[in-house]
Design a protein around this motif. Structure first.
Motif, short mmCIF file in Angstrom:
data_model
loop_
_atom_site.label_atom_id
_atom_site.label_comp_id
_atom_site.label_asym_id
_atom_site.label_seq_id
_atom_site.Cartn_x
_atom_site.Cartn_y
_atom_site.Cartn_z
N ASN A 1 0.78 -1.23 0.00
CA ASN A 1 0.00 0.00 0.00
C ASN A 1 0.82 1.29 0.00
O ASN A 1 0.25 2.37 -0.02
CB ASN A 1 -0.97 0.01 1.19
CG ASN A 1 -2.37 -0.37 0.74
OD1 ASN A 1 -2.64 -0.49 -0.44
ND2 ASN A 1 -3.27 -0.56 1.70
N TRP B 1 -2.39 2.87 -1.32
CA TRP B 1 -3.51 2.88 -0.39
C TRP B 1 -4.81 2.37 -0.99
O TRP B 1 -5.78 3.08 -1.15
CB TRP B 1 -3.68 4.27 0.23
CG TRP B 1 -2.39 4.72 0.86
CD1 TRP B 1 -1.56 5.71 0.42
CD2 TRP B 1 -1.77 4.14 2.00
NE1 TRP B 1 -0.44 5.79 1.21
CE2 TRP B 1 -0.54 4.82 2.20
CE3 TRP B 1 -2.09 3.10 2.88
CZ2 TRP B 1 0.35 4.50 3.25
CZ3 TRP B 1 -1.21 2.78 3.91
CH2 TRP B 1 -0.02 3.46 4.07
N PRO C 1 -7.96 -0.62 -0.68
CA PRO C 1 -8.67 -1.29 0.41
C PRO C 1 -8.02 -2.62 0.78
O PRO C 1 -7.50 -3.33 -0.09
CB PRO C 1 -10.07 -1.52 -0.18
CG PRO C 1 -10.22 -0.43 -1.20
CD PRO C 1 -8.85 -0.27 -1.80
N PHE D 1 -2.13 8.22 6.15
CA PHE D 1 -2.61 6.83 6.10
C PHE D 1 -1.85 5.94 7.08
O PHE D 1 -2.43 5.01 7.65
CB PHE D 1 -2.50 6.29 4.68
CG PHE D 1 -3.61 6.74 3.78
CD1 PHE D 1 -4.86 6.15 3.85
CD2 PHE D 1 -3.41 7.78 2.87
CE1 PHE D 1 -5.89 6.58 3.03
CE2 PHE D 1 -4.43 8.21 2.05
CZ PHE D 1 -5.68 7.62 2.12
N ARG E 1 -3.43 3.63 10.10
CA ARG E 1 -3.06 2.24 10.31
C ARG E 1 -2.57 2.01 11.74
O ARG E 1 -2.97 1.04 12.39
CB ARG E 1 -1.98 1.83 9.30
CG ARG E 1 -1.61 0.37 9.38
CD ARG E 1 -0.91 -0.08 8.12
NE ARG E 1 0.34 0.65 7.88
CZ ARG E 1 1.12 0.47 6.82
NH1 ARG E 1 0.76 -0.42 5.90
NH2 ARG E 1 2.22 1.14 6.66
N TYR F 1 -7.11 1.39 11.96
CA TYR F 1 -8.13 1.54 10.93
C TYR F 1 -7.69 0.84 9.66
O TYR F 1 -6.55 0.98 9.22
CB TYR F 1 -8.39 3.02 10.63
CG TYR F 1 -9.20 3.70 11.72
CD1 TYR F 1 -10.60 3.68 11.69
CD2 TYR F 1 -8.56 4.33 12.78
CE1 TYR F 1 -11.34 4.28 12.70
CE2 TYR F 1 -9.30 4.93 13.80
CZ TYR F 1 -10.69 4.91 13.75
OH TYR F 1 -11.41 5.49 14.75
N ILE G 1 -8.76 0.12 5.49
CA ILE G 1 -9.50 0.72 4.38
C ILE G 1 -10.49 -0.30 3.82
O ILE G 1 -10.11 -1.41 3.46
CB ILE G 1 -8.55 1.16 3.26
CG1 ILE G 1 -7.51 2.16 3.78
CG2 ILE G 1 -9.33 1.77 2.09
CD1 ILE G 1 -6.39 2.43 2.79
N LYS H 1 -12.56 2.84 -1.53
CA LYS H 1 -11.74 3.87 -2.18
C LYS H 1 -12.38 4.20 -3.53
O LYS H 1 -12.74 3.30 -4.30
CB LYS H 1 -10.32 3.36 -2.40
CG LYS H 1 -9.42 4.26 -3.23
CD LYS H 1 -8.08 3.60 -3.50
CE LYS H 1 -7.17 4.48 -4.34
NZ LYS H 1 -5.86 3.83 -4.62
N TYR I 1 -12.50 7.91 0.78
CA TYR I 1 -12.12 6.69 1.49
C TYR I 1 -13.11 6.35 2.59
O TYR I 1 -13.76 7.25 3.17
CB TYR I 1 -10.73 6.84 2.11
CG TYR I 1 -9.59 6.58 1.16
CD1 TYR I 1 -9.07 5.30 1.00
CD2 TYR I 1 -9.04 7.62 0.41
CE1 TYR I 1 -8.01 5.06 0.12
CE2 TYR I 1 -7.99 7.39 -0.47
CZ TYR I 1 -7.48 6.11 -0.61
OH TYR I 1 -6.45 5.87 -1.48
N LEU J 1 -12.99 3.96 6.16
CA LEU J 1 -12.12 3.23 7.08
C LEU J 1 -12.95 2.62 8.20
O LEU J 1 -13.91 3.24 8.69
CB LEU J 1 -11.07 4.16 7.69
CG LEU J 1 -10.24 5.02 6.75
CD1 LEU J 1 -9.34 5.95 7.57
CD2 LEU J 1 -9.39 4.17 5.83
#
Length: 316
Positions: A96, A110, A112, A276, A280, A284, A286, A289, A302, A304
């Motif tokens: 990601n 990034w 999902p 992001f 993380r 959280y 994803i 997106k 996004y 989350l």
């Protein structure tokens, strides 16, 4: 016996026979109807009992104990399915952060890492609406649903959709402009959102404190504030790691629009990476997106979902 007498006897016998047949048919229909209703009722009870029993076994018997624990009671899946979901998350998570290249930033980075079986869009198509993960899990009659909507620009379609799903939800909308929530839908607050430093903005924590929600769960946090999301989230998660007396509320889902910094340099895109990473670190994942086609290279939407810290520990 005369012919006329025989004819009367035959007619009388025929009449009696017809009456007996009618009675037998009526009785048979009545018997089978009652018996069928009892059978249907028994079958319905059996199905209901089986469903309840299966659900009980699934949770209490341990069939989804691992997933419930590692998703903070959100997903209920068999251990094998949950482990597969977790493995796929970690595979994608490692991929990601590939590049700082500005034109392809969101194409390369990034994606999902989890999927929601009943994900749905609430609010307008295009701008204004947001994708939400398995919203039915909140329970329609939940009287404690709390929603923060940051940035409306006078569009309350998201709030209306939430109120239709949860008539008893408490919804707060915040915007720099002056607007009015639709009646019985939400409460509007005029405020400049940011980090609360060196300007007239209010931080997330200040707003939570003002409303007395420090110990409440925020079920949905929608953020669409045209670039100020960086300051908002950075301040929000700074509080969660500070050794202070301030209490950070539990936020189940974050639905937000992100804008790459305006200077268009590759260096500036690293701030998006850092954001992001912050998500993380704070547990959280994803689940959604999509590009905002008004500026698809620089603006994305996004979704989350907060999970338990154990989910983010890679399998050994």
């Amino acid at each position: 016996m005369p012919y006329t007498s025989l004819r009367k006897v035959d007619l009388s016998f025929t009449s009696r026979t017809i009456i007996i047949l009618i009675l037998l048919i009526t009785f048979s229909i009545f018997y089978f109807t009652i018996n069928n209703e009892k059978s249907s009722s028994s079958m319905a009870s059996l199905i209901s009992s089986f469903t309840s029993s299966s659900s009980s076994v699934a949770v209490n018997g341990g069939r989804c104990r691992l997933s419930m624990k590692e998703s903070d009671n959100w997903f209920c899946q068999s251990d094998s399915d949950w482990k597969r979901r977790k493995t796929l998350h970690h595979i994608q998570d490692k991929r990601n952060r590939i590049s700082d290249s500005r034109p392809l930033f969101f194409q390369n980075n990034w994606e999902p890492t989890i999927q929601c079986e009943f994900e749905r869009r609430l609010g307008n198509t295009g701008d204004g609406g947001k994708w939400v993960c398995d919203i039915h899990r909140f329970g329609r009659n939940n009287t404690k649903i709390l929603v923060y909507s940051f940035g409306s620009n006078g569009d309350f379609s998201f709030e209306r959709a939430i109120q239709e799903q949860f008539p008893k939800a408490e919804i707060h909308t915040f915007d720099l402009g002056v607007y009015q929530c639709p009646a019985n839908v939400c409460t509007f607050h005029q405020v400049r959102l940011g980090n609360g430093k060196n300007d007239s903005s209010k931080s997330f924590q200040t707003i939570v404190n003002d409303l007395g929600h420090q110990r409440r769960e925020i079920h949905l946090l929608k953020v669409d504030i045209e670039g100020s999301e960086y300051n908002l989230f950075e301040e929000m998660f700074r509080i969660s790691t500070d050794k202070t007396t301030q209490v950070m509320p539990y936020v189940r889902q974050i639905l937000f629009e992100i804008h790459l910094p305006a200077d268009r340099s590759e260096v500036s895109s690293r701030r998006a990476h850092q954001l992001f990473e912050l998500f993380r670190v704070n547990n959280y994942a994803i689940f959604h997106k999509e590009a905002n086609l008004y500026d698809s290279q620089n603006v994305f939407e996004y979704g989350l979902l907060h999970l338990n810290r154990a989910f983010f520990i890679a399998p050994s």
